[in-house]
Each structure stands twice: as C-alpha cells, then as structure tokens.
Scaffold this active site. Structure first.
Site: not given
Ligand code: THU
Length: 132
Positions: A42, A55, A88
């Site tokens: 992320n 992802e 998400c």
């Molecule tokens: N996030 C992801 O990278 N993948 C997920 O499956 C859920 C959420 C990240 C987005 C943000 O940087 C942090 O997690 C909190 O939501």
C-alpha cells in the site's frame, strides 16, 4: 509455488509499505502462470483518497510490465491483523477485471493461518462487461 511461500513473500513486502497515516502495512504477492511473483504494497498519500492498496499495486505493476488479463494464478495478501485480512471492495473489482473468478485468493492472520478463497467467493455477481 505453494501458498505458504507465496504468503511469505506477501508478508516480507509489508516492510516496503508506505503507510505513515494509517500505520497499517499491507503486502501482496501475485503469482503469474509462468511462475513469476509480482509484489505490491500500500502506498498512502496525505490526500487520503490518493492511496493505492497493496493488491492494486501488484496488479498494476504486473500490467505495466507486460502481463495480460488471464496471466494470473493466485494472490496472497498479508497485514498484521488478528482476523484474516480481506481485500477492499475496489481491489476486488480490479482483480475481477484481470483474473478468473476461480483464482485462489489467500488471506492470513496474526497466527499465520492461511484461508483460501476464490475471487468469486469475495465478489459474487461481479460487474465484468458492458454488454446488456
Ligand atoms: N489496504 C490495503 O493495502 N489492502 C487491503 O486489503 C486493505 C487496506 C490499505 C489501504 C490503506 O493504506 C491502509 O490499508 C488502511 O486502510
């Protein structure tokens, strides 16, 4: 490559996450049908909506490097959560654009257990084409 190894790759990637705002690091490991693994993390932004999930980073990196729709075999996702960390809903939609509904999606938790789902489990009745 087995799911434990793929998940280990996702776990290792968490160290590269850029998540100064949420402090929630996520790593993803996308297995291609040719055996390559493409990783993602992320990448947050001070304008929160500009954040990209692990992802999507993995999928977009694969596409940018020449992968095509249908080249994907599995994805593993890792975060530091008690329960299994699911992708998400935006990431589910992006996965549905490029991956088969039968593709395995591996989730994990803080006990390092692995839950194997399919993309269809995560996104039934996916919106996948514009034909009416
Ligand atoms: N996030 C992801 O990278 N993948 C997920 O499956 C859920 C959420 C990240 C987005 C943000 O940087 C942090 O997690 C909190 O939501």
């Amino acid at each position: 490559m087995d799911k434990e190894l793929l998940m280990e790759s996702a776990r290792e990637m968490k160290a590269n996450a850029y998540s100064p705002y949420s402090k929630f690091a996520v790593g993803a490991a996308l297995l291609l049908k040719d055996g390559q693994v493409i990783n993602g993390v992320n990448v947050e932004n001070v304008s929160f909506g500009a954040t990209n999930c692990a992802e999507r980073t993995a999928i977009f990196t694969a596409i940018a490097n020449g992968s095509k729709k249908g080249d994907f075999q599995a994805i593993a996702i890792a975060g530091d959560t008690e329960d299994f960390l699911p992708p998400c809903s935006i990431c589910r939609q992006v996965l549905a654009e490029f991956c088969s509904p039968e593709m395995p999606v591996y989730l994990t938790n803080d006990k390092k257990e692995i839950l194997e789902l399919t993309l269809r489990d995560l996104l039934p009745y996916a919106f996948t084409d514009l034909e009416m």
